[in-house]
Design a protein around this motif. Structure first.
Motif, PDB file in Angstrom:
ATOM      1  N   MET A 170       0.832  -1.199   0.000  1.00 45.89           N
ATOM      2  CA  MET A 170       0.000   0.000   0.000  1.00 45.89           C
ATOM      3  C   MET A 170       0.870   1.253   0.000  1.00 45.89           C
ATOM      4  N   CYS A 171       0.388   2.281  -0.681  1.00 42.06           N
ATOM      5  CA  CYS A 171       1.101   3.554  -0.707  1.00 42.06           C
ATOM      6  C   CYS A 171       0.079   4.681  -0.759  1.00 42.06           C
ATOM      7  N   ASP A 172       0.329   5.723  -0.001  1.00 39.88           N
ATOM      8  CA  ASP A 172      -0.535   6.897   0.001  1.00 39.88           C
ATOM      9  C   ASP A 172       0.077   7.973  -0.889  1.00 39.88           C
ATOM     10  N   TYR A 173      -0.759   8.579  -1.724  1.00 44.67           N
ATOM     11  CA  TYR A 173      -0.310   9.658  -2.598  1.00 44.67           C
ATOM     12  C   TYR A 173      -1.157  10.892  -2.335  1.00 44.67           C
ATOM     13  N   GLU A 174      -0.487  12.030  -2.274  1.00 47.14           N
ATOM     14  CA  GLU A 174      -1.193  13.303  -2.142  1.00 47.14           C
ATOM     15  C   GLU A 174      -1.239  13.976  -3.506  1.00 47.14           C
ATOM     16  N   VAL A 175      -2.397  14.503  -3.857  1.00 48.49           N
ATOM     17  CA  VAL A 175      -2.565  15.212  -5.124  1.00 48.49           C
ATOM     18  C   VAL A 175      -2.079  16.642  -4.934  1.00 48.49           C
ATOM     19  N   LEU A 176      -1.046  17.016  -5.706  1.00 51.81           N
ATOM     20  CA  LEU A 176      -0.467  18.361  -5.588  1.00 51.81           C
ATOM     21  C   LEU A 176      -1.007  19.335  -6.634  1.00 51.81           C
ATOM     22  N   ALA A 177      -1.280  18.828  -7.835  1.00 49.01           N
ATOM     23  CA  ALA A 177      -1.748  19.713  -8.908  1.00 49.01           C
ATOM     24  C   ALA A 177      -2.546  18.892  -9.923  1.00 49.01           C
ATOM     25  N   ILE A 178      -3.496  19.562 -10.564  1.00 47.77           N
ATOM     26  CA  ILE A 178      -4.309  18.954 -11.605  1.00 47.77           C
ATOM     27  C   ILE A 178      -4.388  19.927 -12.776  1.00 47.77           C
ATOM     28  N   THR A 179      -4.058  19.464 -13.958  1.00 45.75           N
ATOM     29  CA  THR A 179      -4.170  20.311 -15.147  1.00 45.75           C
ATOM     30  C   THR A 179      -4.841  19.505 -16.264  1.00 45.75           C
ATOM     31  N   TYR A 180      -5.421  20.232 -17.187  1.00 47.16           N
ATOM     32  CA  TYR A 180      -6.056  19.650 -18.371  1.00 47.16           C
ATOM     33  C   TYR A 180      -5.512  20.377 -19.596  1.00 47.16           C
ATOM     34  N   PRO A 181      -5.474  19.697 -20.749  1.00 49.83           N
ATOM     35  CA  PRO A 181      -5.028  20.398 -21.968  1.00 49.83           C
ATOM     36  C   PRO A 181      -6.011  21.499 -22.355  1.00 49.83           C
ATOM     37  N   ASP A 182      -5.514  22.495 -23.069  1.00 53.46           N
ATOM     38  CA  ASP A 182      -6.364  23.604 -23.512  1.00 53.46           C
ATOM     39  C   ASP A 182      -7.154  23.235 -24.754  1.00 53.46           C
TER      40      ASP A 182
END
Length: 159
Positions: free
Chosen positions: A147-159
């Motif tokens: 098991m591993c925990d990940y924190e979401v730092l940034a979210i981007t989408y293409p233009d």
């Protein structure tokens, strides 16, 4: 299929280009070689004939697979995502593990995924865990190593 075959427009274009190339160029060329080889007489020891027929079977199998995948495809343009504050199909996500090792992943269709390029399939375990996450959320992922925990730092989408 038990779930839709989500794919980006670029991924669908790649599948379509391969299908068109196999059907319109490579298969007719191999058919010509096999026809020529068949006209040479004894087919039992004719390498062009034997290997040409084998290649035709491979091409036909690949064409069938591509055809099924394209029929099941649901093309989604990530630039048109309605909620760009959360992780959905086509999102590029920066995540960090507990040791603060950061990774950037793009969630795309399973048929176009390439882990070495940082793109993962929509149905991959880490992608399933990240679905719907917002910046600051922590998600637990079951990996082969545990098991591993990940924190979401940034979210981007293409233009």
């Amino acid at each position: 299929m038990d779930h839709p075959n989500y794919i980006t427009p670029a991924g669908y274009a790649v599948l379509r280009a391969e299908y068109d190339q196999l059907l319109g160029e490579e298969r007719p060329r191999i058919v010509d070689v096999v026809s020529w080889a068949a006209g040479n007489g004894d087919r039992s020891e004719n390498g062009d004939y034997i290997y040409g027929r084998k290649r035709l079977r491979e091409i036909d199998r690949r064409l069938g697979w591509l055809s099924k995948r394209m029929q099941a495809a649901k093309v989604i343009d990530p630039a048109r995502a309605p909620d760009k504050s959360r992780v959905w199909f086509g999102a590029t996500v920066t995540i960090a593990d507990p040791d603060d090792n950061q990774r950037m992943l793009t969630l795309i269709g399973d048929d176009e995924a390439d882990a070495s390029a940082g793109t993962i399939g929509w149905s991959a375990p880490i992608a399933r865990a990240l679905r719907g996450a917002a910046v600051g959320d922590t998600r637990r992922v079951t990996l082969p190593g545990g098991m591993c925990d990940y924190e979401v730092l940034a979210i981007t989408y293409p233009d």
